[in-house]
Design an enzyme around this catalytic site. Structure first.
Site, PDB file in Angstrom:
ATOM      1  CD  GLU A   1       4.881   2.655  -6.350  1.00  0.00           C
ATOM      2  OE1 GLU A   1       6.213   2.409  -6.453  1.00  0.00           O
ATOM      3  OE2 GLU A   1       4.395   3.091  -5.604  1.00  0.00           O
TER       4      GLU A   1
ATOM      5  CE1 TYR B   1      -4.227  -2.017   0.188  1.00  0.00           C
ATOM      6  CE2 TYR B   1      -2.464  -3.729   1.609  1.00  0.00           C
ATOM      7  CZ  TYR B   1      -3.997  -3.255   0.747  1.00  0.00           C
ATOM      8  OH  TYR B   1      -4.594  -4.148   0.555  1.00  0.00           O
ATOM      9  CB  SER B   2       0.916   4.314  -2.066  1.00  0.00           C
ATOM     10  OG  SER B   2       0.966   3.680  -3.096  1.00  0.00           O
TER      11      SER B   2
HETATM   12  C1  FAD Z   1       3.061  -0.690  -5.359  1.00  0.00           C
HETATM   13  C2  FAD Z   1       1.567  -0.828  -4.804  1.00  0.00           C
HETATM   14  C3  FAD Z   1       0.744   0.112  -4.121  1.00  0.00           C
HETATM   15  C4  FAD Z   1      -0.405  -0.142  -3.947  1.00  0.00           C
HETATM   16  N1  FAD Z   1      -1.167   0.871  -3.170  1.00  0.00           N
HETATM   17  C5  FAD Z   1      -2.352   0.830  -2.781  1.00  0.00           C
HETATM   18  C6  FAD Z   1      -2.969   1.756  -2.056  1.00  0.00           C
HETATM   19  O1  FAD Z   1      -2.588   2.877  -1.874  1.00  0.00           O
HETATM   20  N2  FAD Z   1      -4.296   1.582  -1.995  1.00  0.00           N
HETATM   21  C7  FAD Z   1      -5.136   0.768  -2.432  1.00  0.00           C
HETATM   22  O2  FAD Z   1      -6.094   0.213  -2.028  1.00  0.00           O
HETATM   23  N3  FAD Z   1      -4.377  -0.426  -3.015  1.00  0.00           N
HETATM   24  C8  FAD Z   1      -3.136  -0.291  -3.657  1.00  0.00           C
HETATM   25  N4  FAD Z   1      -2.474  -1.269  -3.950  1.00  0.00           N
HETATM   26  C9  FAD Z   1      -3.235  -2.673  -4.219  1.00  0.00           C
HETATM   27  C10 FAD Z   1      -2.980  -3.638  -3.149  1.00  0.00           C
HETATM   28  O3  FAD Z   1      -1.693  -3.907  -2.772  1.00  0.00           O
HETATM   29  C11 FAD Z   1      -4.029  -4.785  -3.153  1.00  0.00           C
HETATM   30  O4  FAD Z   1      -3.750  -5.321  -4.339  1.00  0.00           O
HETATM   31  C12 FAD Z   1      -5.572  -4.509  -3.047  1.00  0.00           C
HETATM   32  O5  FAD Z   1      -5.851  -3.927  -1.811  1.00  0.00           O
HETATM   33  C13 FAD Z   1      -6.247  -5.795  -3.198  1.00  0.00           C
HETATM   34  O6  FAD Z   1      -5.662  -6.846  -2.203  1.00  0.00           O
HETATM   35  P1  FAD Z   1      -6.757  -7.733  -1.558  1.00  0.00           P
HETATM   36  O7  FAD Z   1      -6.011  -8.611  -0.751  1.00  0.00           O
HETATM   37  O8  FAD Z   1      -7.879  -7.091  -0.868  1.00  0.00           O
HETATM   38  O9  FAD Z   1      -7.368  -8.716  -2.698  1.00  0.00           O
HETATM   39  P2  FAD Z   1      -6.845 -10.080  -3.131  1.00  0.00           P
HETATM   40  O10 FAD Z   1      -7.660 -11.166  -2.105  1.00  0.00           O
HETATM   41  O11 FAD Z   1      -5.250 -10.035  -3.206  1.00  0.00           O
HETATM   42  O12 FAD Z   1      -7.458 -10.359  -4.375  1.00  0.00           O
HETATM   43  C14 FAD Z   1      -7.185  -9.676  -5.616  1.00  0.00           C
HETATM   44  C15 FAD Z   1      -7.331 -10.709  -6.603  1.00  0.00           C
HETATM   45  O13 FAD Z   1      -8.659 -10.737  -6.894  1.00  0.00           O
HETATM   46  C16 FAD Z   1      -9.106 -10.916  -8.259  1.00  0.00           C
HETATM   47  N5  FAD Z   1     -10.010  -9.835  -8.563  1.00  0.00           N
HETATM   48  C17 FAD Z   1      -9.868  -8.551  -8.210  1.00  0.00           C
HETATM   49  N6  FAD Z   1     -10.999  -8.038  -8.849  1.00  0.00           N
HETATM   50  C18 FAD Z   1     -11.391  -8.983  -9.883  1.00  0.00           C
HETATM   51  C19 FAD Z   1     -12.663  -8.698 -10.753  1.00  0.00           C
HETATM   52  N7  FAD Z   1     -13.136  -7.739 -10.907  1.00  0.00           N
HETATM   53  N8  FAD Z   1     -12.903  -9.869 -11.440  1.00  0.00           N
HETATM   54  C20 FAD Z   1     -12.394 -10.896 -10.934  1.00  0.00           C
HETATM   55  N9  FAD Z   1     -11.169 -11.116 -10.326  1.00  0.00           N
HETATM   56  C21 FAD Z   1     -10.862 -10.076  -9.745  1.00  0.00           C
HETATM   57  C22 FAD Z   1      -7.818 -10.785  -8.970  1.00  0.00           C
HETATM   58  O14 FAD Z   1      -7.088 -12.120  -9.054  1.00  0.00           O
HETATM   59  C23 FAD Z   1      -6.769  -9.993  -8.075  1.00  0.00           C
HETATM   60  O15 FAD Z   1      -5.331 -10.438  -8.046  1.00  0.00           O
HETATM   61  C24 FAD Z   1      -1.024  -1.173  -4.500  1.00  0.00           C
HETATM   62  C25 FAD Z   1      -0.403  -2.177  -4.906  1.00  0.00           C
HETATM   63  C26 FAD Z   1       0.959  -2.093  -5.102  1.00  0.00           C
HETATM   64  C27 FAD Z   1       1.809  -3.011  -6.190  1.00  0.00           C
HETATM   65  N1  NAP Z   2       1.550   2.453  -6.161  1.00  0.00           N
HETATM   66  C1  NAP Z   2       0.571   1.859  -6.814  1.00  0.00           C
HETATM   67  O1  NAP Z   2       1.020   0.911  -7.606  1.00  0.00           O
HETATM   68  C2  NAP Z   2      -0.766   1.795  -6.582  1.00  0.00           C
HETATM   69  C3  NAP Z   2      -1.230   2.791  -5.443  1.00  0.00           C
HETATM   70  C4  NAP Z   2      -2.564   3.149  -4.936  1.00  0.00           C
HETATM   71  C5  NAP Z   2      -3.388   2.476  -5.675  1.00  0.00           C
HETATM   72  N2  NAP Z   2      -3.041   1.468  -6.884  1.00  0.00           N
HETATM   73  C6  NAP Z   2      -4.093   0.961  -7.732  1.00  0.00           C
HETATM   74  O2  NAP Z   2      -4.702   1.846  -8.237  1.00  0.00           O
HETATM   75  C7  NAP Z   2      -5.987   1.446  -8.523  1.00  0.00           C
HETATM   76  C8  NAP Z   2      -7.069   2.521  -8.029  1.00  0.00           C
HETATM   77  O3  NAP Z   2      -8.259   2.313  -7.933  1.00  0.00           O
HETATM   78  P1  NAP Z   2      -9.490   2.588  -7.351  1.00  0.00           P
HETATM   79  O4  NAP Z   2     -10.378   1.408  -7.602  1.00  0.00           O
HETATM   80  O5  NAP Z   2      -9.085   3.396  -6.190  1.00  0.00           O
HETATM   81  O6  NAP Z   2     -10.063   3.846  -8.444  1.00  0.00           O
HETATM   82  P2  NAP Z   2     -11.575   4.084  -8.774  1.00  0.00           P
HETATM   83  O7  NAP Z   2     -12.260   4.718  -7.422  1.00  0.00           O
HETATM   84  O8  NAP Z   2     -12.114   2.951  -9.377  1.00  0.00           O
HETATM   85  O9  NAP Z   2     -11.160   5.257  -9.990  1.00  0.00           O
HETATM   86  C9  NAP Z   2     -10.480   4.986 -10.675  1.00  0.00           C
HETATM   87  C10 NAP Z   2     -11.057   6.214 -11.958  1.00  0.00           C
HETATM   88  O10 NAP Z   2      -9.876   5.724 -13.204  1.00  0.00           O
HETATM   89  C11 NAP Z   2     -11.122   5.503 -14.224  1.00  0.00           C
HETATM   90  N3  NAP Z   2     -10.327   5.001 -15.246  1.00  0.00           N
HETATM   91  C12 NAP Z   2     -10.638   3.652 -15.598  1.00  0.00           C
HETATM   92  N4  NAP Z   2      -9.809   3.252 -16.546  1.00  0.00           N
HETATM   93  C13 NAP Z   2      -9.146   4.249 -16.791  1.00  0.00           C
HETATM   94  C14 NAP Z   2      -8.201   4.259 -17.928  1.00  0.00           C
HETATM   95  N5  NAP Z   2      -7.833   3.501 -18.847  1.00  0.00           N
HETATM   96  N6  NAP Z   2      -7.577   5.510 -17.890  1.00  0.00           N
HETATM   97  C15 NAP Z   2      -7.600   6.527 -17.064  1.00  0.00           C
HETATM   98  N7  NAP Z   2      -8.560   6.430 -15.900  1.00  0.00           N
HETATM   99  C16 NAP Z   2      -9.354   5.295 -15.936  1.00  0.00           C
HETATM  100  C17 NAP Z   2     -12.051   5.175 -13.402  1.00  0.00           C
HETATM  101  O11 NAP Z   2     -13.075   5.379 -14.557  1.00  0.00           O
HETATM  102  P3  NAP Z   2     -14.575   4.606 -14.836  1.00  0.00           P
HETATM  103  O12 NAP Z   2     -14.469   3.505 -13.696  1.00  0.00           O
HETATM  104  O13 NAP Z   2     -15.859   5.231 -14.725  1.00  0.00           O
HETATM  105  O14 NAP Z   2     -14.277   3.873 -15.966  1.00  0.00           O
HETATM  106  C18 NAP Z   2     -12.192   5.978 -12.260  1.00  0.00           C
HETATM  107  O15 NAP Z   2     -12.753   7.105 -12.691  1.00  0.00           O
HETATM  108  C19 NAP Z   2      -6.320   0.108  -8.052  1.00  0.00           C
HETATM  109  O16 NAP Z   2      -5.897  -1.049  -8.939  1.00  0.00           O
HETATM  110  C20 NAP Z   2      -4.970   0.196  -6.853  1.00  0.00           C
HETATM  111  O17 NAP Z   2      -4.698  -1.273  -6.563  1.00  0.00           O
HETATM  112  C21 NAP Z   2      -1.816   1.324  -7.174  1.00  0.00           C
END
Ligand code: FAD
Ligand code: NAP
Length: 362
Positions: A360, A143-144
């Site tokens: 990221e 998580y960031s």
């Molecule tokens: C560097 C980094 C930073 C991140 N920062 C954040 C952050 O700040 N906030 C945040 O909320 N998340 C963040 N994430 C994402 C976070 O790490 C988790 O992946 C996220 O919270 C989901 O984990 P979980 O254990 O709840 O789900 P899990 O139990 O791990 O389930 C996730 C899995 O469910 C399946 N899945 C998910 N959606 C669907 C779907 N619609 N249909 C079918 N299968 C599906 C996929 O196989 C997926 O891999 C970050 C990820 C990375 C790599």
């Molecule tokens: N460091 C990291 O890597 C990091 C940190 C934090 C979060 N994450 C990830 O970031 C994602 C954020 O998801 P969320 O559920 O918090 O977001 P969210 O509330 O669903 O918002 C995402 C927004 O992006 C839009 N969107 C969808 N496809 C897009 C595209 N191709 N280009 C631009 N915008 C698009 C969505 O629009 P519509 O839904 O209306 O299509 C929505 O407005 C998660 O997958 C999380 O794991 C990664």
């Protein structure tokens, strides 16, 4: 490095719970986490679209080498590993999306007692309680970090996250809850949480206090930028005073899911010349062509300005959130660069080398 938090900030919430911080506060004004209604109806809207004509491409202009932020002294990684995680305590957990938003996002604060020293832009790992289907402990999820290094209480003794609760329907029609995000969103104040890390250097802030910092976030991808922006606008340091331009683009589905909008409004009031914020509310706004307002659609409205900034050596772009956003943003950059006869892919490589293009996404 002396520092003080100078802003009073409230986190909007419809459901929230907190433990009083037990540690001493060094802020000049204490941050309050109030319960206030969350209905944001004023997301910015605009219809100005700049059309870009493609031209023959030439070599990208050479970028100057800089002091790497990734080599910076004192950036700690992997202090805590999964076998021996830090055990923090939940101090506060509050839902920051409205009840009618599609999905829930929570802001949570954990105690670290200063034992998990992180920088703005890093992440931590969390290991959910319980075991997986094979009876093994759950794997960590990253998580960031959403707080500045000083933490939300200004005492360097806490770390905050911004977490979206993952719930989806699988192919069999069953509702599945993500393991760690649900564990985190359900945490009550006082509960223990296993923390690993900190990790990551890609998203560290530029050291230059006069830099142009362009932040591109979708959803919870806002986390590292809240961290940057608190350092830039809500805190005081002897050796750092931000005097550049911080420009945030945030994409969310609905105005009821805008994250930390109140804080950004306060920042704008405090530093109108140094802070810009533009929202892209995908399910409520559209551009002049009627296309869905994604972050890249909003950016296209400022195409010329963004491209001029990107040509400067002290401009740094950061992107965080959904993987899909990267291609969308590349697509607008290709046309912008082409206007100057520059091949975007080459130029982006140079920007990456000089740490001016930081991504990221997940
Ligand atoms: C560097 C980094 C930073 C991140 N920062 C954040 C952050 O700040 N906030 C945040 O909320 N998340 C963040 N994430 C994402 C976070 O790490 C988790 O992946 C996220 O919270 C989901 O984990 P979980 O254990 O709840 O789900 P899990 O139990 O791990 O389930 C996730 C899995 O469910 C399946 N899945 C998910 N959606 C669907 C779907 N619609 N249909 C079918 N299968 C599906 C996929 O196989 C997926 O891999 C970050 C990820 C990375 C790599
Ligand atoms: N460091 C990291 O890597 C990091 C940190 C934090 C979060 N994450 C990830 O970031 C994602 C954020 O998801 P969320 O559920 O918090 O977001 P969210 O509330 O669903 O918002 C995402 C927004 O992006 C839009 N969107 C969808 N496809 C897009 C595209 N191709 N280009 C631009 N915008 C698009 C969505 O629009 P519509 O839904 O209306 O299509 C929505 O407005 C998660 O997958 C999380 O794991 C990664």
């Amino acid at each position: 490095m002396a520092a003080a938090v100078s802003a009073a900030v409230s986190l909007p919430s419809s459901k929230s719970s907190s433990l009083p911080p037990r540690t001493s506060i060094i802020s000049t004004e204490r941050i309050s986490f109030n319960k206030v209604p969350l209905y944001y109806r004023n997301a910015s809207s605009g219809t100005r679209v700049v059309l870009i004509k493609a031209q023959i491409t030439t070599d990208a202009p050479a970028k100057a080498e800089k002091v790497s932020k990734k080599q910076e002294d004192g950036v700690i990684v992997n202090k805590f590993k999964p076998k021996d995680p830090y055990i923090g305590k939940c101090l506060l957990n509050t839902k920051i999306t409205a009840d009618d938003a599609p999905g829930e996002t929570w802001h949570m604060v954990f105690s670290t007692e200063g034992e998990v020293p992180y920088r703005e832009g890093q992440s931590i790992g969390v290991i959910a309680d319980g075991v997986d289907k094979n009876g093994k402990p759950h794997k960590l999820r990253l998580y960031s970090i959403a707080s500045s290094a000083l933490g939300d209480f200004g005492d360097s003794k806490s770390v905050s996250l911004c977490v979206k609760r993952l719930v989806y329907t699988n192919d069999q029609g069953e509702i599945v809850k993500g393991v760690c995000s649900n564990f985190l969103c359900d945490l009550k104040p006082g509960a223990e949480v296993k923390i690993t890390g900190p990790v990551g250097k890609e998203m560290l802030m530029p050291k230059d206090p006069n830099a142009n910092v362009i932040m591109l976030a979708t959803g919870t991808g806002i986390a590292p930028f809240r961290s940057f922006l608190w350092k830039m606008f809500f805190e005081k340091y002897d050796d750092y005073k931000f005097n550049g331009l911080a420009w945030l683009f945030l994409g969310v589905p609905t105005s009821s899911s805008l994250l930390y909008k109140e804080e950004f409004t306060k920042m704008k009031e405090k530093a109108p010349k140094n802070f810009r914020v533009d929202y892209a509310v995908s399910r409520e706004q559209a551009n002049a062509k009627g296309e869905k307002m994604y972050i890249q659609t909003r950016m296209a409205e400022y195409a010329e300005e963004l491209w001029e900034l990107l040509k400067k050596d002290n401009t740094y772009v950061y992107m965080c959130g959904l993987k899909g956003m990267e291609k969308g943003i590349d697509d607008i950059m290709i046309s912008l660069a082409a206007k100057d006869g520059i091949d975007w892919i080459d130029y982006k490589k140079q920007l990456k080398r000089s740490e001016q293009w930081n991504v990221e996404v997940y």
